[in-house]
Design a protein around this motif. Structure first.
Motif, PDB file in Angstrom:
ATOM      1  N   GLU A 196      24.132 -30.517 -20.052  1.00 43.74           N
ATOM      2  CA  GLU A 196      22.913 -29.739 -19.796  1.00 43.74           C
ATOM      3  C   GLU A 196      23.205 -28.544 -18.884  1.00 43.74           C
ATOM      4  OE1 GLU A 196      19.778 -28.721 -17.310  1.00 43.74           O
ATOM      5  OE2 GLU A 196      20.422 -30.727 -16.686  1.00 43.74           O
ATOM      6  N   ARG A 197      23.990 -28.786 -17.831  1.00 41.28           N
ATOM      7  CA  ARG A 197      24.259 -27.689 -16.892  1.00 41.28           C
ATOM      8  C   ARG A 197      25.154 -26.601 -17.488  1.00 41.28           C
ATOM      9  NH1 ARG A 197      22.245 -31.328 -13.804  1.00 41.28           N
ATOM     10  NH2 ARG A 197      21.328 -30.772 -11.798  1.00 41.28           N
ATOM     11  N   LEU A 198      26.032 -27.009 -18.404  1.00 35.30           N
ATOM     12  CA  LEU A 198      26.880 -25.987 -19.043  1.00 35.30           C
ATOM     13  C   LEU A 198      26.008 -24.960 -19.751  1.00 35.30           C
ATOM     14  CD1 LEU A 198      29.807 -28.119 -20.562  1.00 35.30           C
ATOM     15  CD2 LEU A 198      29.940 -26.442 -18.707  1.00 35.30           C
ATOM     16  N   LYS A 199      24.895 -25.442 -20.304  1.00 33.31           N
ATOM     17  CA  LYS A 199      23.977 -24.533 -20.991  1.00 33.31           C
ATOM     18  C   LYS A 199      23.104 -23.779 -19.986  1.00 33.31           C
ATOM     19  CE  LYS A 199      25.010 -24.959 -25.218  1.00 33.31           C
ATOM     20  NZ  LYS A 199      25.289 -23.892 -26.145  1.00 33.31           N
ATOM     21  N   THR A 200      22.578 -24.506 -18.995  1.00 31.97           N
ATOM     22  CA  THR A 200      21.701 -23.862 -18.006  1.00 31.97           C
ATOM     23  C   THR A 200      22.418 -22.696 -17.341  1.00 31.97           C
ATOM     24  OG1 THR A 200      20.845 -26.047 -17.565  1.00 31.97           O
ATOM     25  CG2 THR A 200      20.227 -24.350 -15.988  1.00 31.97           C
ATOM     26  N   LEU A 219      23.200 -41.337 -25.900  1.00 30.15           N
ATOM     27  CA  LEU A 219      24.225 -40.389 -25.480  1.00 30.15           C
ATOM     28  C   LEU A 219      24.428 -39.311 -26.557  1.00 30.15           C
ATOM     29  CD1 LEU A 219      26.171 -39.751 -23.279  1.00 30.15           C
ATOM     30  CD2 LEU A 219      27.732 -41.497 -24.147  1.00 30.15           C
ATOM     31  N   ASN A 220      24.498 -39.728 -27.803  1.00 25.63           N
ATOM     32  CA  ASN A 220      24.615 -38.751 -28.895  1.00 25.63           C
ATOM     33  C   ASN A 220      23.448 -37.775 -28.850  1.00 25.63           C
ATOM     34  OD1 ASN A 220      27.022 -39.252 -30.248  1.00 25.63           O
ATOM     35  ND2 ASN A 220      26.141 -40.910 -31.475  1.00 25.63           N
ATOM     36  N   LYS A 221      22.262 -38.334 -28.589  1.00 15.90           N
ATOM     37  CA  LYS A 221      21.068 -37.495 -28.595  1.00 15.90           C
ATOM     38  C   LYS A 221      21.129 -36.490 -27.438  1.00 15.90           C
ATOM     39  CE  LYS A 221      16.119 -38.194 -29.031  1.00 15.90           C
ATOM     40  NZ  LYS A 221      15.513 -38.357 -27.721  1.00 15.90           N
ATOM     41  N   SER A 222      21.553 -36.961 -26.267  1.00 13.77           N
ATOM     42  CA  SER A 222      21.538 -36.029 -25.123  1.00 13.77           C
ATOM     43  C   SER A 222      22.611 -34.948 -25.289  1.00 13.77           C
ATOM     44  CB  SER A 222      21.662 -36.776 -23.791  1.00 13.77           C
ATOM     45  OG  SER A 222      22.989 -37.140 -23.565  1.00 13.77           O
ATOM     46  N   LEU A 223      23.743 -35.285 -25.911  1.00 11.08           N
ATOM     47  CA  LEU A 223      24.747 -34.240 -26.159  1.00 11.08           C
ATOM     48  C   LEU A 223      24.254 -33.272 -27.237  1.00 11.08           C
ATOM     49  CD1 LEU A 223      28.085 -36.308 -26.108  1.00 11.08           C
ATOM     50  CD2 LEU A 223      27.081 -34.971 -24.262  1.00 11.08           C
ATOM     51  N   ALA A 224      23.563 -33.834 -28.241  1.00 14.47           N
ATOM     52  CA  ALA A 224      23.100 -33.006 -29.366  1.00 14.47           C
ATOM     53  C   ALA A 224      22.017 -32.011 -28.944  1.00 14.47           C
ATOM     54  CB  ALA A 224      22.589 -33.904 -30.490  1.00 14.47           C
ATOM     55  N   GLU A 225      21.384 -32.276 -27.806  1.00 13.68           N
ATOM     56  CA  GLU A 225      20.384 -31.307 -27.338  1.00 13.68           C
ATOM     57  C   GLU A 225      21.040 -29.981 -26.961  1.00 13.68           C
ATOM     58  OE1 GLU A 225      18.138 -33.094 -24.175  1.00 13.68           O
ATOM     59  OE2 GLU A 225      17.511 -34.728 -25.498  1.00 13.68           O
ATOM     60  N   HIS A 226      22.329 -30.035 -26.629  1.00 11.11           N
ATOM     61  CA  HIS A 226      22.983 -28.823 -26.134  1.00 11.11           C
ATOM     62  C   HIS A 226      24.164 -28.364 -26.987  1.00 11.11           C
ATOM     63  CE1 HIS A 226      20.522 -29.614 -22.666  1.00 11.11           C
ATOM     64  NE2 HIS A 226      21.017 -30.836 -22.617  1.00 11.11           N
ATOM     65  N   PHE A 227      24.738 -29.288 -27.768  1.00  8.29           N
ATOM     66  CA  PHE A 227      25.932 -28.946 -28.561  1.00  8.29           C
ATOM     67  C   PHE A 227      25.775 -29.490 -29.977  1.00  8.29           C
ATOM     68  CE2 PHE A 227      27.251 -28.927 -24.182  1.00  8.29           C
ATOM     69  CZ  PHE A 227      28.024 -27.773 -24.100  1.00  8.29           C
ATOM     70  N   PHE A 264      39.173 -37.205 -34.145  1.00 11.21           N
ATOM     71  CA  PHE A 264      38.133 -37.542 -33.170  1.00 11.21           C
ATOM     72  C   PHE A 264      36.995 -38.253 -33.889  1.00 11.21           C
ATOM     73  CE2 PHE A 264      40.621 -34.140 -31.533  1.00 11.21           C
ATOM     74  CZ  PHE A 264      40.717 -34.391 -30.175  1.00 11.21           C
ATOM     75  N   MET A 265      36.310 -39.097 -33.144  1.00  5.50           N
ATOM     76  CA  MET A 265      35.249 -39.895 -33.774  1.00  5.50           C
ATOM     77  C   MET A 265      33.964 -39.091 -33.899  1.00  5.50           C
ATOM     78  SD  MET A 265      35.793 -43.523 -31.934  1.00  5.50           S
ATOM     79  CE  MET A 265      35.641 -42.851 -30.299  1.00  5.50           C
ATOM     80  N   ARG A 266      33.351 -39.199 -35.046  1.00  7.91           N
ATOM     81  CA  ARG A 266      32.078 -38.527 -35.237  1.00  7.91           C
ATOM     82  C   ARG A 266      30.963 -39.435 -34.697  1.00  7.91           C
ATOM     83  NH1 ARG A 266      31.650 -36.845 -41.310  1.00  7.91           N
ATOM     84  NH2 ARG A 266      30.825 -38.946 -41.418  1.00  7.91           N
ATOM     85  N   GLY A 267      29.825 -38.831 -34.344  1.00  4.48           N
ATOM     86  CA  GLY A 267      28.728 -39.601 -33.746  1.00  4.48           C
ATOM     87  C   GLY A 267      28.273 -40.769 -34.619  1.00  4.48           C
TER      88      GLY A 267
END
Ligand code: NAD
Length: 478
Positions: free
Chosen positions: A125-129, A155-163, A423-426
């Motif tokens: 989130e902060r990387l985007k902010t 966790l997938n959902k929270s990462l997907a909000e930004h990436f 790498f593993m996909r979500g």
């Protein structure tokens, strides 16, 4: 071949994983010429330290964890000039602007989350902010990826909000091992194996990941996890997928991961009597599991063995046996493909039963061995013996072959190249949890107590029985 220039930020750059694996690995890539001179590594962690202090820490980490490479002092000094540090608070706003000032435009940007999983979401989130990551930036996420389906989804959902998914690199370092990739080369690069790679010719498959160490300093984490979450849900499942998957149409990230996902979805639920859990006992020299985790009533498993079945046309009827544990007899990781007996022995019963076994060793001595049956040399008549056709990579490729890179350094270079194949996909991670959860919930609901086993053994006797019942035996752990 050098990768393009990059800025790699390691959140948790002062932590154990960074010092033991990531930083020494990056140095080796630099010394080998793969990391370009314009590449930069930026440590970002909570500790207040200067760039110089961080460089000293990096130097000491390379000296401690890869003393051989550290002898190349000229390259090490040059590498350290490419290392920077900024104190960043993942939970607050401190340090983010300074981090932004260090990042250069028009460079590949990658952010390695080598911190506790509870910080993954807030860092994303902060990387985007703070506007540090655009749509080309990559994030690398360490294990554990959740502790069950629900947390992995969150966790997938929270990462997907930004990436978007194409930016998220979920590390499973087993996939970075040379032999694991070679497994795909052997399966899909040769005519010899693939026609036999099915239930008609394969009797069963064994996957063993044995460790001699106990839980070490990770006791409080491990006791909430256990072997099933720590090893099976990720590493052993990944190995199983690569062994069992259908040939992908091409060696491309989604083609490979689609096939792996199909394997996980075809895995049958495991019956309770097809799983054995164990916990190591004390020996003369070492403490018991419960002493190590300082929890005298712990029911967490440090060992698990199971019999799995994959319900598809290729594998129906061929069991996959998997086991992993701590404080076992030897440190070894091996996949063994055990072929069926020849349909008829022309040499008579006295020639005995001989089976081809393809053994793929991840450690020690990465390589493969194909057990073939030949005539015992000499005048003794038609006596048969099994001999190994050995393909130990170090030997086969000779002393001039390039040194096999460690899994982490190879995977980091893949991140810079933008290649997600290993790498593993979500959806893969979620499917693996969806299979694992009912097993773990079953133990909890039944108050299942792990069987004790001796340090230095091959696990509890019940694990041996799992195979004996089927008229099979585990391969020796050596
Ligand atoms: P560690 O405790 O040694 O290091 C944690 C790092 O995070 C430190 O650099 C610390 O400064 C930083 N950190 C903590 N809170 C912070 C905050 N609020 N803001 C900024 N930085 C903060 O942990 P580790 O063993 O290096 O593990 C890191 C991650 O890698 C974890 O997710 C772990 O599960 C995973 N992992 C570790 C290993 C291993 O062998 N150590 C193996 C596999 C996976």
């Amino acid at each position: 071949i050098p990768v393009d220039s990059f800025d790699l930020v390691i959140f948790g750059g002062t932590g154990d994983l960074a010092r033991r694996k990531i930083l020494p690995g990056l140095f080796r890539r630099y010394a080998s010429g793969q990391m370009p001179d314009e590449g930069r590594i930026i440590g970002a962690a909570r500790s207040d330290m200067t760039c110089d202090e961080f460089r000293t820490m990096v130097k000491e980490a390379v000296e401690e964890f890869d003393p051989k490479s550290a002898k190349d002092t000229e390259n090490l000094e040059k590498f350290l000039e490419r290392v920077f540090y900024v104190a960043v608070d993942a939970m607050g706003d401190g340090g983010w602007k300074e981090l932004g000032d260090l990042l250069r435009p028009d460079m590949i940007r990658a952010f390695y989350f080598s911190v506790a999983p509870s910080l993954f979401g807030t860092i994303a989130e902060r990387l985007k902010t703070f506007d540090l990551a655009d749509d080309d930036a990559r994030i690398v996420v360490e294990k554990p990826f959740g502790k069950d389906l629900e947390t992995a989804r969150a966790l997938n959902k929270s990462l997907a909000e930004h990436f978007h998914e194409g930016q998220i690199y979920r590390i499973d370092h087993y996939l970075g091992k040379e032999t694991v990739q070679n497994l795909m080369a052997v399966r899909f690069g040769n005519m010899l194996f693939e026609p036999l790679w099915n239930s008609q010719y394969v009797d069963h498959i064994q996957i063993t990941v044995a460790e001699t160490v106990g839980v070490g300093g990770r006791g409080s984490y491990y006791d909430t996890s256990g072997a099933m979450r720590d090893m099976v849900q990720n590493h052993l499942m990944q190995l199983l997928c690569l062994i069992a998957m259908e040939p992908p149409a091409k060696f491309d990230p989604d083609a490979v991961r689609d096939e792996k996902l199909k394997v996980i979805r075809a895995l049958d639920p495991v019956e309770p009597h097809h799983i054995v859990r164990g916990q190591y006992s004390a020996s003369e020299k070492s403490a018991s599991y419960r002493e190590d985790v300082e929890n005298p009533r712990s029911f967490t498993e440090s060992f698990v063995a199971m019999r799995c079945e994959i319900s598809n046309w290729r594998w129906a009827g061929t069991p996959f046996y998997m086991r992993t544990g701590k404080r076992l007899k030897a440190r070894t990781s091996e996949i063994a493909v055990v072929f069926k007996d020849a349909p008829h022995s022309i040499f008579g019963a006295e020639a005995g039963v001989h089976r081809n076994v393809l053994s793929i060793r991840l450690q020690p001595n990465e390589g493969m061995t194909l057990g073939v049956t030949i005539k015992e040399p000499g005048p003794g008549g038609m006596r048969l013996v099994d001999v190994p056709l050995d393909m130990t990579f170090a030997e086969a490729l000779g002393p001039d072959a390039e040194e096999v890179p460690d899994a982490y350094e190879r995977l980091i270079m893949d991140v810079i190249r933008g290649n997600q194949t290993l790498f593993m996909r979500g959806d893969e991670v979620e499917a693996a949890w969806a299979w694992t959860d009912p097993i773990i919930n079953g133990w909890t609901n039944r108050n299942d107590v792990p069987k004790p086993y001796d340090t230095g053994s091959a696990g509890p006797d019940d694990a041996l029985m799992l195979m004996h019942r089927d008229g099979r035996r585990w391969r020796e752990i050596k």
